[in-house]
Design a protein around this motif. Sequence first.
Motif, PDB file in Angstrom:
ATOM      1  N   GLY A 161       2.951   0.154   0.707  1.00  0.00           N
ATOM      2  CA  GLY A 161       2.905  -0.985   0.014  1.00  0.00           C
ATOM      3  C   GLY A 161       2.489  -0.956  -1.313  1.00  0.00           C
ATOM      4  N   THR A 162       2.740  -1.566  -2.363  1.00  0.00           N
ATOM      5  CA  THR A 162       2.431  -1.572  -3.687  1.00  0.00           C
ATOM      6  C   THR A 162       2.088  -2.540  -4.298  1.00  0.00           C
ATOM      7  OG1 THR A 162       4.747  -2.207  -4.522  1.00  0.00           O
ATOM      8  CG2 THR A 162       4.466   0.269  -3.682  1.00  0.00           C
ATOM      9  N   VAL A 163       0.915  -2.589  -5.292  1.00  0.00           N
ATOM     10  CA  VAL A 163       0.202  -3.665  -5.739  1.00  0.00           C
ATOM     11  C   VAL A 163       0.397  -3.877  -7.270  1.00  0.00           C
ATOM     12  CG1 VAL A 163      -1.487  -3.996  -3.975  1.00  0.00           C
ATOM     13  CG2 VAL A 163      -2.057  -2.523  -5.833  1.00  0.00           C
ATOM     14  N   SER A 164       0.846  -2.575  -7.928  1.00  0.00           N
ATOM     15  CA  SER A 164       1.070  -2.572  -9.336  1.00  0.00           C
ATOM     16  C   SER A 164       2.287  -1.892  -9.841  1.00  0.00           C
ATOM     17  CB  SER A 164      -0.133  -1.936  -9.918  1.00  0.00           C
ATOM     18  OG  SER A 164       0.102  -0.313  -9.521  1.00  0.00           O
ATOM     19  N   GLY A 165       2.762  -2.164 -11.103  1.00  0.00           N
ATOM     20  CA  GLY A 165       3.841  -1.346 -11.505  1.00  0.00           C
ATOM     21  C   GLY A 165       3.654   0.119 -11.466  1.00  0.00           C
ATOM     22  N   THR A 166       2.629   0.646 -11.725  1.00  0.00           N
ATOM     23  CA  THR A 166       2.276   2.200 -11.361  1.00  0.00           C
ATOM     24  C   THR A 166       2.623   2.456 -10.013  1.00  0.00           C
ATOM     25  OG1 THR A 166       0.717   2.130 -13.083  1.00  0.00           O
ATOM     26  CG2 THR A 166       0.606   3.862 -11.799  1.00  0.00           C
ATOM     27  N   GLY A 167       2.271   1.807  -9.063  1.00  0.00           N
ATOM     28  CA  GLY A 167       2.473   2.088  -7.708  1.00  0.00           C
ATOM     29  C   GLY A 167       4.331   1.969  -7.645  1.00  0.00           C
ATOM     30  N   ASP A 175       2.128  11.463   6.100  1.00  0.00           N
ATOM     31  CA  ASP A 175       0.993  12.020   5.397  1.00  0.00           C
ATOM     32  C   ASP A 175       0.986  12.120   3.911  1.00  0.00           C
ATOM     33  OD1 ASP A 175      -1.491  13.981   6.090  1.00  0.00           O
ATOM     34  OD2 ASP A 175      -0.043  15.484   4.747  1.00  0.00           O
ATOM     35  N   LYS A 176       2.248  12.574   3.240  1.00  0.00           N
ATOM     36  CA  LYS A 176       2.368  12.612   2.059  1.00  0.00           C
ATOM     37  C   LYS A 176       2.065  11.038   1.347  1.00  0.00           C
ATOM     38  CE  LYS A 176       6.022  13.786  -1.524  1.00  0.00           C
ATOM     39  NZ  LYS A 176       7.384  14.007  -1.722  1.00  0.00           N
ATOM     40  N   ALA A 177       2.348  10.097   2.055  1.00  0.00           N
ATOM     41  CA  ALA A 177       2.094   8.916   1.368  1.00  0.00           C
ATOM     42  C   ALA A 177       0.927   8.536   1.684  1.00  0.00           C
ATOM     43  CB  ALA A 177       2.990   7.569   2.170  1.00  0.00           C
ATOM     44  N   ARG A 178       0.213   8.768   2.463  1.00  0.00           N
ATOM     45  CA  ARG A 178      -1.222   8.690   2.676  1.00  0.00           C
ATOM     46  C   ARG A 178      -2.206   9.371   1.569  1.00  0.00           C
ATOM     47  NH1 ARG A 178      -3.392   9.846   8.345  1.00  0.00           N
ATOM     48  NH2 ARG A 178      -5.395   9.194   7.465  1.00  0.00           N
ATOM     49  N   LYS A 179      -1.631  10.463   1.237  1.00  0.00           N
ATOM     50  CA  LYS A 179      -2.292  10.967   0.450  1.00  0.00           C
ATOM     51  C   LYS A 179      -2.053  10.628  -1.216  1.00  0.00           C
ATOM     52  CE  LYS A 179      -2.294  15.849   2.428  1.00  0.00           C
ATOM     53  NZ  LYS A 179      -1.562  17.111   2.395  1.00  0.00           N
ATOM     54  N   LEU A 180      -1.036   9.936  -1.299  1.00  0.00           N
ATOM     55  CA  LEU A 180      -0.483   9.154  -2.648  1.00  0.00           C
ATOM     56  C   LEU A 180      -1.141   8.133  -2.802  1.00  0.00           C
ATOM     57  CD1 LEU A 180       1.244   9.395  -4.953  1.00  0.00           C
ATOM     58  CD2 LEU A 180       2.775   7.850  -3.775  1.00  0.00           C
ATOM     59  N   ALA A 181      -1.638   7.426  -1.715  1.00  0.00           N
ATOM     60  CA  ALA A 181      -2.450   6.084  -1.530  1.00  0.00           C
ATOM     61  C   ALA A 181      -3.856   6.471  -1.915  1.00  0.00           C
ATOM     62  CB  ALA A 181      -2.111   5.373  -0.347  1.00  0.00           C
ATOM     63  N   GLU A 182      -4.173   7.443  -1.338  1.00  0.00           N
ATOM     64  CA  GLU A 182      -5.870   7.979  -1.553  1.00  0.00           C
ATOM     65  C   GLU A 182      -6.032   8.314  -3.004  1.00  0.00           C
ATOM     66  OE1 GLU A 182      -8.896  11.469   0.309  1.00  0.00           O
ATOM     67  OE2 GLU A 182      -7.104  10.570   1.485  1.00  0.00           O
ATOM     68  N   GLN A 183      -5.139   8.968  -3.758  1.00  0.00           N
ATOM     69  CA  GLN A 183      -5.108   9.240  -5.009  1.00  0.00           C
ATOM     70  C   GLN A 183      -4.934   8.181  -5.987  1.00  0.00           C
ATOM     71  OE1 GLN A 183      -1.961  12.230  -5.264  1.00  0.00           O
ATOM     72  NE2 GLN A 183      -3.113  13.980  -4.327  1.00  0.00           N
ATOM     73  N   HIS A 184      -4.473   7.063  -5.567  1.00  0.00           N
ATOM     74  CA  HIS A 184      -4.075   6.087  -6.308  1.00  0.00           C
ATOM     75  C   HIS A 184      -4.544   4.520  -5.685  1.00  0.00           C
ATOM     76  CE1 HIS A 184      -2.076   8.258  -9.273  1.00  0.00           C
ATOM     77  NE2 HIS A 184      -1.380   8.962  -8.227  1.00  0.00           N
ATOM     78  N   PRO A 185      -5.703   4.461  -5.015  1.00  0.00           N
ATOM     79  CA  PRO A 185      -6.086   3.254  -4.136  1.00  0.00           C
ATOM     80  C   PRO A 185      -6.083   1.971  -4.741  1.00  0.00           C
ATOM     81  CG  PRO A 185      -8.045   4.592  -4.900  1.00  0.00           C
ATOM     82  CD  PRO A 185      -6.811   5.185  -5.473  1.00  0.00           C
ATOM     83  N   ASP A 186      -5.804   2.004  -6.333  1.00  0.00           N
ATOM     84  CA  ASP A 186      -5.843   0.747  -6.699  1.00  0.00           C
ATOM     85  C   ASP A 186      -4.308   0.297  -7.095  1.00  0.00           C
ATOM     86  OD1 ASP A 186      -8.516   0.080  -7.134  1.00  0.00           O
ATOM     87  OD2 ASP A 186      -8.612   1.482  -8.806  1.00  0.00           O
ATOM     88  N   ASP A 187      -3.370   1.333  -6.635  1.00  0.00           N
ATOM     89  CA  ASP A 187      -2.098   0.732  -6.754  1.00  0.00           C
ATOM     90  C   ASP A 187      -1.299   0.582  -5.624  1.00  0.00           C
ATOM     91  OD1 ASP A 187      -2.085   1.195  -9.844  1.00  0.00           O
ATOM     92  OD2 ASP A 187      -2.379   3.503  -9.417  1.00  0.00           O
ATOM     93  N   THR A 204      -0.774  -7.624  -0.886  1.00  0.00           N
ATOM     94  CA  THR A 204      -1.769  -8.194  -1.878  1.00  0.00           C
ATOM     95  C   THR A 204      -2.796  -7.452  -2.052  1.00  0.00           C
ATOM     96  OG1 THR A 204      -0.924 -10.477  -0.629  1.00  0.00           O
ATOM     97  CG2 THR A 204      -3.216 -10.369  -1.662  1.00  0.00           C
ATOM     98  N   ARG A 205      -3.521  -6.736  -0.869  1.00  0.00           N
ATOM     99  CA  ARG A 205      -4.601  -6.160  -1.107  1.00  0.00           C
ATOM    100  C   ARG A 205      -4.319  -4.627  -1.073  1.00  0.00           C
ATOM    101  NH1 ARG A 205      -5.618 -10.662   1.722  1.00  0.00           N
ATOM    102  NH2 ARG A 205      -4.417  -9.662   3.356  1.00  0.00           N
ATOM    103  N   SER A 206      -4.994  -3.896  -2.430  1.00  0.00           N
ATOM    104  CA  SER A 206      -4.852  -2.529  -2.346  1.00  0.00           C
ATOM    105  C   SER A 206      -5.618  -1.631  -1.495  1.00  0.00           C
ATOM    106  CB  SER A 206      -5.425  -1.994  -3.861  1.00  0.00           C
ATOM    107  OG  SER A 206      -6.657  -2.182  -3.722  1.00  0.00           O
ATOM    108  N   LYS A 207      -5.285  -0.199  -1.053  1.00  0.00           N
ATOM    109  CA  LYS A 207      -6.200   0.348  -0.293  1.00  0.00           C
ATOM    110  C   LYS A 207      -7.599   0.451  -0.666  1.00  0.00           C
ATOM    111  CE  LYS A 207      -6.828   5.137   1.247  1.00  0.00           C
ATOM    112  NZ  LYS A 207      -6.907   4.916   2.580  1.00  0.00           N
TER     113      LYS A 207
END
Length: 407
Positions: free
Chosen positions: A69-75, A41-53, A92-95
């Motif tokens: 999964g990460t797609v950027s240095g920020t991620g 749940d924590k990871a999902r919230k993080l991905a929702e807050q940073h969907p491009d990362d 390869t693909r972000s959220k």
Amino acid sequence: MVSTLPAAALASAGYQRGPALMSPQPPDVKTLPEATALALDKARKLAEQHPDDFGEPWVDPETGQVVLGTVSGTGNRLAADQGKDVLRRPVTRSKAVLEKIKDGAIGQPAADLPDAAAIRMTRIDAEHNRVIVTVNRATDAMLEALTARYGADAFAVEVDPAFNPSKSSRYDDGPHNWGGGAEMTIHRAPSGDVFGCSSGIPVWLPGEKSGMLTAGHCVPTGGYIFNGADTNYMGWVSKNDRENWTDGRGSTLLPGQSVFRGDLALIEIPNATSGYYIYRGSVANPYTAIIGQLAPRRAGLGDEYCNSGFKTGELCGWKVYNYGINVSYSGGETVRNVVAGYKSGKCTGHGDSGGPTYFVMSNGRVQVKGVHTGGSNLDGSGDCREFFTDVWDALDAFPGIFPRVLP
């Protein structure tokens, strides 16, 4: 670049650049340990807050650990702060990209896609960093359009005919024309006499046309074919070159051929399509299965199989006990070069002619083996014999055709 070859040619050539195709599987939902559920749940919230990362997080079924999964240095930096309970993996693909596909491949945004009404559900497959598009029927045009829009590896197609709330019965099949024993009303030429038979194996014809195999004795002089309700036009069979049966005689040679090919007719479907499915189940409660494979070889001794027709429905438990045989039917006609199967119990019936024989694979799809022509103890039970034309004889009979399959 998406190939424009028909499915038949792609399958025959082993072509694999299209989207992954999958059968529906029964849910296997397991309750997560509370600690894992909280970490997810924590990871999902993080991905929702940073969907491009980030991609969409998931739980590895083998290790039980949350994967992000990460797609950027920020991620990568943000994921490192999640601690040892969360594993990082480059994707390869972000959220954001996955959500765009998920939303764009269904409903109004997808209205311009071919056969868009068949798309019934989309969901993210986090483990494989893609979207699963659930359809109740798949067409080449739909698959090619989705691939052109999103790329072949960005989505998978789950084909589930049960998602169709208006699924046709054997009696009123059409206009997608599934095989496997849908009832057909045949108006024979030139008399116009009406005859009932079952649909067999949906096929491709040369020129990317749609067709359907059935039994030749159903259309021995050619004719026009409608659904069982006699309301939807399927197509036509031309005399002599698209059927190999003569009333009162039986199997005949097709033009230019020197081998008898059992009992066959090839229906050309000019204004609609033939589907990738066959009917299974009982007459009263039919369902459909995807045609996943052409039998890899001709039928051999001991092969197990099923058949399906509009009169009797699906019958399984058959075993091949001979092949290449000629059978003289009670009316004096002789069917030549067919496969013979045996079982005890319920037998095939009048009207099942033309339906398919097939093997049910472990994934629920069917491997088509041939076209039913007749049997013994029809409409009865006990010791049953069943005769079918091998699908490989059908391919030799009508060069250029190929069963419609979703491998």
